[in-house]
Design an enzyme around this catalytic site. Structure first.
Site, mmCIF file in Angstrom:
data_model
loop_
_atom_site.group_PDB
_atom_site.id
_atom_site.type_symbol
_atom_site.label_atom_id
_atom_site.label_comp_id
_atom_site.label_asym_id
_atom_site.label_seq_id
_atom_site.Cartn_x
_atom_site.Cartn_y
_atom_site.Cartn_z
ATOM 1 N N ASP A 86 63.447 -16.227 73.869
ATOM 2 C CA ASP A 86 62.395 -15.227 74.072
ATOM 3 C C ASP A 86 61.093 -15.577 73.344
ATOM 4 O OD1 ASP A 86 61.801 -13.034 75.633
ATOM 5 O OD2 ASP A 86 62.396 -11.553 74.132
ATOM 6 N N LYS A 94 70.500 -4.482 74.652
ATOM 7 C CA LYS A 94 70.629 -5.059 75.998
ATOM 8 C C LYS A 94 71.992 -4.723 76.593
ATOM 9 C CE LYS A 94 67.223 -8.666 76.060
ATOM 10 N NZ LYS A 94 66.456 -7.951 77.099
ATOM 11 N N ARG A 125 55.696 -6.784 75.218
ATOM 12 C CA ARG A 125 54.354 -6.252 75.465
ATOM 13 C C ARG A 125 53.758 -5.618 74.207
ATOM 14 N NH1 ARG A 125 56.498 -2.550 80.244
ATOM 15 N NH2 ARG A 125 57.956 -4.300 80.286
ATOM 16 N N ASP A 127 65.835 -11.602 70.968
ATOM 17 C CA ASP A 127 65.686 -10.271 71.542
ATOM 18 C C ASP A 127 67.061 -9.649 71.815
ATOM 19 O OD1 ASP A 127 64.820 -7.969 72.770
ATOM 20 O OD2 ASP A 127 64.107 -8.947 74.614
ATOM 21 N N LYS A 135 54.202 -15.293 73.524
ATOM 22 C CA LYS A 135 55.190 -14.346 72.995
ATOM 23 C C LYS A 135 56.199 -15.086 72.105
ATOM 24 C CE LYS A 135 59.073 -11.357 74.524
ATOM 25 N NZ LYS A 135 59.721 -10.650 75.640
ATOM 26 N N ASP A 186 63.499 -2.311 74.206
ATOM 27 C CA ASP A 186 63.674 -3.644 74.798
ATOM 28 C C ASP A 186 62.396 -4.123 75.490
ATOM 29 O OD1 ASP A 186 64.994 -5.966 75.416
ATOM 30 O OD2 ASP A 186 66.218 -5.107 77.034
ATOM 31 N N GLU A 188 59.755 -4.927 74.155
ATOM 32 C CA GLU A 188 59.112 -5.281 72.881
ATOM 33 C C GLU A 188 58.047 -6.355 73.035
ATOM 34 O OE1 GLU A 188 61.702 -6.778 73.986
ATOM 35 O OE2 GLU A 188 61.164 -8.861 73.560
HETATM 36 N N1 BES Z 1 62.842 -10.759 76.996
HETATM 37 C C1 BES Z 1 63.056 -9.758 77.956
HETATM 38 C C2 BES Z 1 62.802 -10.239 79.395
HETATM 39 C C3 BES Z 1 63.729 -11.299 79.934
HETATM 40 C C4 BES Z 1 64.800 -10.925 80.710
HETATM 41 C C5 BES Z 1 63.478 -12.629 79.712
HETATM 42 C C6 BES Z 1 65.628 -11.906 81.240
HETATM 43 C C7 BES Z 1 64.306 -13.598 80.250
HETATM 44 C C8 BES Z 1 65.367 -13.232 81.021
HETATM 45 C C9 BES Z 1 62.139 -8.576 77.691
HETATM 46 O O1 BES Z 1 61.861 -8.325 76.366
HETATM 47 C C10 BES Z 1 62.814 -7.362 78.240
HETATM 48 O O2 BES Z 1 63.831 -7.010 77.720
HETATM 49 N N2 BES Z 1 62.241 -6.755 79.267
HETATM 50 C C11 BES Z 1 62.801 -5.581 79.856
HETATM 51 C C12 BES Z 1 61.686 -4.604 80.092
HETATM 52 C C13 BES Z 1 62.173 -3.250 80.513
HETATM 53 C C14 BES Z 1 62.908 -2.579 79.383
HETATM 54 C C15 BES Z 1 61.001 -2.417 80.936
HETATM 55 C C16 BES Z 1 63.463 -5.974 81.162
HETATM 56 O O3 BES Z 1 62.908 -6.817 81.891
HETATM 57 O O4 BES Z 1 64.547 -5.476 81.431
HETATM 58 ZN ZN ZN Z 2 61.938 -9.909 75.113
HETATM 59 MN MN MN Z 3 63.307 -7.122 75.456
#
Ligand code: BES
Ligand code: ZN
Ligand code: MN
Length: 476
Positions: free
Chosen positions: A267, A255, A330, A248, A243, A326, A328
């Site tokens: 990220d 966020k 996947r 992000d 990835k 968010d 993104e």
């Molecule tokens: N990059 C984040 C995941 C992340 C969170 C990495 C904390 C490192 C530390 C990812 O893109 C994300 O935002 N995931 C969301 C998914 C949700 C919206 C289904 C998450 O985990 O909140």
């Molecule tokens: Zn992310």
């Molecule tokens: Mn994200």
């Protein structure tokens, strides 16, 4: 970067002797008084004694005689502590000498030292003043294999490069710069690299990557690496997918958590892990055919950003209803996983900082794995996890979790709800695979909030040593 050598002649180096028992103490390198002090200090395994001999430091480490992965990790940690002592004493070079210890411990102490010696000083005005003095480690052993040392060097260099990429902010490391870095660092090692630019990505209709990139002012990139040695042991390649979200923000689903964006330059930790692993494999000339795929863009809100409710046509023809921009990672990983099919891979491993839920479940101690590869392959990754101490834990992957992703208007939605978020993210990706596959969620391990042992604060390069080890074992 720390230089590591084998049986070189060094002037005025400090010495680190590895011994199993007190009788192994090299009596000719210290006085009898020093010897007394040393033998009093070395009570338990992995204790070490430091003697200041004015023009150099003499360090004695007592290692275990049993060679378990836990003990190897203790040796890495001892290496990190000794490094602190040597830098404190302004030492520039050190030799690690096998008095009586298995060579695995020499390698582990050297590895702990070299990893702990990593610094990211690029943006300091007085970087030279801040720089650690130790720059050379020499391993002294008449029994160690040169290839073993080559692999150590390859792993440490790859780890350090991956850390640099993750520590670099978005203001420098855009998707284009990430691709440039991969070209510059890996092509000299014989890796073939092709960078697909925005136009090519549009032509290929990589809808997931393009959707995330819509809010960005910078073009997306899709980088393809290939290491194909003539003596490769595998006929079908292993494909590594990383990835590459260079930043992000969450996009329009910005966020929410306080400070949660502060380290989102990390990220692209999955991209760094996979590019780093391929760097190491090529540098150490490992006879395995490996392909790397890195979809890269930042994820931002802007006038044309993709929006919750949008339906996206993915590269493989499936449609996805976006309910949270968010989620993104996947979206871009799905297209890369679909692209991997064209290599008819024996195995695909992906690494992604994919979910906060994985962080909540595991803390910084392990990454989450799941997938469809057979048990033997899964176990192989777990074993590599223990031996590198980049541990992985397998999550359940029951088909029921896939049902959480049903959409009212498209083939899938991009979020699965509040429960089992790490697994539903994996299940989303599964829709884009048709080969043996392991998904590794490195969100817990990619970034460290505090320095610990040989891992500095900030980028950890988690995955580099793990996947390198897995591929080395695969060659055997
Ligand atoms: N990059 C984040 C995941 C992340 C969170 C990495 C904390 C490192 C530390 C990812 O893109 C994300 O935002 N995931 C969301 C998914 C949700 C919206 C289904 C998450 O985990 O909140
Ligand atoms: Zn992310
Ligand atoms: Mn994200």
């Amino acid at each position: 970067m720390t230089r590591i050598g084998l049986n070189e002649k060094l002037e005025a180096a400090s010495s680190i002797y590895l011994i199993e028992k007190k009788e192994d103490l090299p009596t000719d390198v210290c006085t009898s008084k020093e010897l007394d002090y040393i033998s009093q200090t070395l009570k338990d395994d992995f204790n070490y004694a430091v003697v200041n001999q004015y023009d150099r430091q003499l360090v004695i480490v007592k290692v275990a005689n049993e060679n378990s992965y836990q003990n190897i990790e203790k040796a890495r940690k001892a290496g990190a502590k000794i490094l602190g002592v040597l830098n404190g004493a302004k030492v520039e070079s050190a030799e690690i000498i096998r008095a009586n210890a298995s060579d695995a411990y020499l390698v582990a102490v050297a590895e702990g030292m070299a990893l702990a010696n990593y610094q990211f000083l690029k943006y300091f005005k007085d970087a030279d003043k801040k720089r650690n003095t130790l720059n050379t480690i020499n391993i002294v052993s008449d029994s160690i294999d040169q290839q073993n040392v080559n692999e150590l060097i390859a792993g440490v260099e790859a780890n350090s490069w991956a850390k640099d990429m993750v520590n670099e902010p978005l203001s420098y490391l855009t998707a284009t710069e990430l691709a440039n870095q991969i070209v510059e660092k890996t092509t000299p090692l014989g890796v073939k690299v092709e960078v697909l630019d925005q136009l090519k990505i549009e032509t290929l209709k990589m809808g997931g990557l393009l959707a995330v990139n819509q809010g960005s002012l910078d073009p997306a990139t899709f980088t393809i690496m290939e290491w194909k040695p003539e003596n490769a042991r595998n006929t079908k390649p292993i494909v590594l997918v990383g990835k590459g979200i260079v930043y992000d923000t969450g996009g329009l689903s910005l966020k929410p958590t306080a400070n949660s964006m502060d380290f989102m330059k990390s990220d692209m930790g999955g991209a760094a892990a996979m590019a780093g692993a391929i760097y190491a494999v090529a540098k150490a000339n490992v006879p395995v055919h490996v392909v790397g795929l890195i979809p890269a863009t930042d994820n931002r809100p802007s006038g044309n950003a993709y929006a919750p409710g949008d339906v996206i046509n993915m590269y493989n023809g499936l449609t996805v209803e976006v309910l949270n921009t968010d989620a993104e990672g996947r979206m871009v990983m799905a297209d890369a996983l679909s692209y991997a099919k064209k290599y008819d891979p024996e195995l695909v491993i992906d690494a992604a900082t994919l979910t906060g839920a994985a962080v909540a479940a595991l803390g910084p101690e392990a990454s989450a794995i799941m997938g469809t590869a057979g048990e033997k392959t899964m176990e192989g990754l777990k074993t590599a996890g223990f031996s590198t101490y980049e541990r992985v834990v397998e999550f359940p992957f029951f088909e029921e979790y896939g049902e959480y992703l049903k959409s009212d208007i498209a083939d899938l939605k991009n979020i699965g709800g509040p429960l089992a978020g790490t697994i539903t993210a994996g299940k989303f990706l599964e829709n884009f695979t048709d080969y043996p596959w392991i998904h590794v969620d490195i969100a817990p391990t990619a970034w460290s909030k505090a320095a610990k042992d040989y891992t500095p604060k900030g980028a950890t390069a988690s995955g580099v040593r793990l996947f390198f080890e897995f591929i080395k074992n695969y060659a055997k």
